[in-house]
Design an enzyme around this catalytic site. Structure first.
Site, mmCIF file in Angstrom:
data_model
loop_
_atom_site.group_PDB
_atom_site.id
_atom_site.type_symbol
_atom_site.label_atom_id
_atom_site.label_comp_id
_atom_site.label_asym_id
_atom_site.label_seq_id
_atom_site.Cartn_x
_atom_site.Cartn_y
_atom_site.Cartn_z
ATOM 1 N N TYR A 171 -0.577 -8.680 -3.368
ATOM 2 C CA TYR A 171 -0.717 -9.137 -1.991
ATOM 3 C C TYR A 171 -2.094 -9.749 -1.837
ATOM 4 C CZ TYR A 171 -0.672 -8.855 3.173
ATOM 5 O OH TYR A 171 -0.729 -9.131 4.518
ATOM 6 N N LYS A 181 2.688 -11.852 -2.841
ATOM 7 C CA LYS A 181 2.794 -12.143 -1.414
ATOM 8 C C LYS A 181 1.561 -12.950 -1.042
ATOM 9 C CE LYS A 181 2.740 -10.018 3.174
ATOM 10 N NZ LYS A 181 2.577 -8.761 3.950
#
Length: 299
Positions: free
Chosen positions: A142, A170
């Site tokens: 992320y 992400k």
């Protein structure tokens, strides 16, 4: 048993970063979490992120995080990928959370860039590798430098992609040029982590979304994705533009605050926030209603 996946879409395509419902006295609402998870999967989500930032992970205990994973897996684990946030700015703590999530039945892990400490790229490489080495679960990186203070460099992403369990990223970096190069060179499954850029990121190789507005417009997000995959650029663009007021309205202030307010307006489980997050004012609530109405959301 986890839903089926492919190397191109290891966690599905449409995922919502789920809020953590609390009771009126601020305790964990496991029944509410199960009902909300079922509602989101019924609305078209392939997966749910629990214990992420939108799940108020900075203010939930390790025990609460494990309880939440168990509850959501029990509710929807046969129909959706349940991905547990395990990232902190302490590598040892992150490893503990990763192992606890695996024991609780999570299908995958979300590992955010260590925040506040501002480690160099070598520190990021070792941190993410330690998390990926700790369990048998697939890992989604992320990358959100606006919160963490440090971006994951493209070279670091490429090196991390060599790990057999680091399978996705992400992307909340907001840089389509860097995303293009990182997607091409790493071959990771790329998920948009910025709702306003969901469609643009698809155009440079993303496979899906990890969304906040998915709490409210998952069917529309799926329709946009399917239109793009079918080559119907005009339809995908039309849906994107229809959703612009939603994207804007949901991030006029911190996203958890608006999401819980919107869910409450719809009668869905949400509950209060934990400090330092605070409720919307009456004026902010009216603005949110106008934004959502402009985007076609029924309250």
């Amino acid at each position: 048993m986890a839903p089926t996946s492919t190397s191109q879409t290891p966690f599905g395509r449409v995922l919502t970063a789920m809020v953590t419902p609390f009771t009126t006295d601020g305790a964990l609402d496991l029944d509410g979490a199960q009902r909300l998870a079922a509602h989101l999967v019924d609305a078209g989500n392939d997966g749910l992120i629990v214990n992420g930032t939108t799940g108020e992970s900075p203010t939930t205990s390790d025990a609460e995080k494990a309880q939440l994973v168990r509850a959501v897996v029990e509710a929807v684990g046969d129909r959706a990928h349940v991905v547990a946030g395990a990232g902190t700015n302490d590598t040892r703590h992150s490893v503990e959370l990763a192992r606890a999530a695996e024991q609780a039945g999570a299908h995958g892990l979300l590992a955010v860039t260590p925040y506040y400490s501002k480690p160099p790229q070598e520190g990021l490489l070792r941190h993410f590798t330690a998390i990926a080495d700790a369990t048998g679960l697939p890992v989604m990186l992320y990358d959100i430098p606006g919160r963490s203070g440090v971006p994951i460099g493209t070279e670091t992403i490429v090196r991390l992609a060599e790990h057999p369990r680091i399978v996705a990223n992400k992307d909340a970096k907001g840089d389509l040029g860097r995303a293009s190069w990182a997607i091409a060179r790493s071959r990771l499954a790329w998920y948009s982590g910025d709702d306003m850029l969901n469609l643009p990121l698809l155009s440079v190789g993303a496979v899906g979304f990890v969304s906040v507005v998915g709490h409210l417009v998952s069917p529309e997000l799926r329709s946009m994705l399917e239109a793009h995959l079918a080559g119907d650029v005009a339809k995908a663009t039309e849906i994107h533009q229809k959703l612009l007021p939603v994207f804007t309205g949901m991030f006029r202030t911190q996203g958890v605050i608006t999401t819980k307010a919107a869910l409450a307006l719809q009668g869905q489980p949400a509950g209060p926030l934990r400090l330092p997050l605070v409720e919307l004012t009456a004026e902010e609530t009216e603005q949110l209603k106008r934004d959502l109405a402009a985007g076609g959301v029924q309250l």
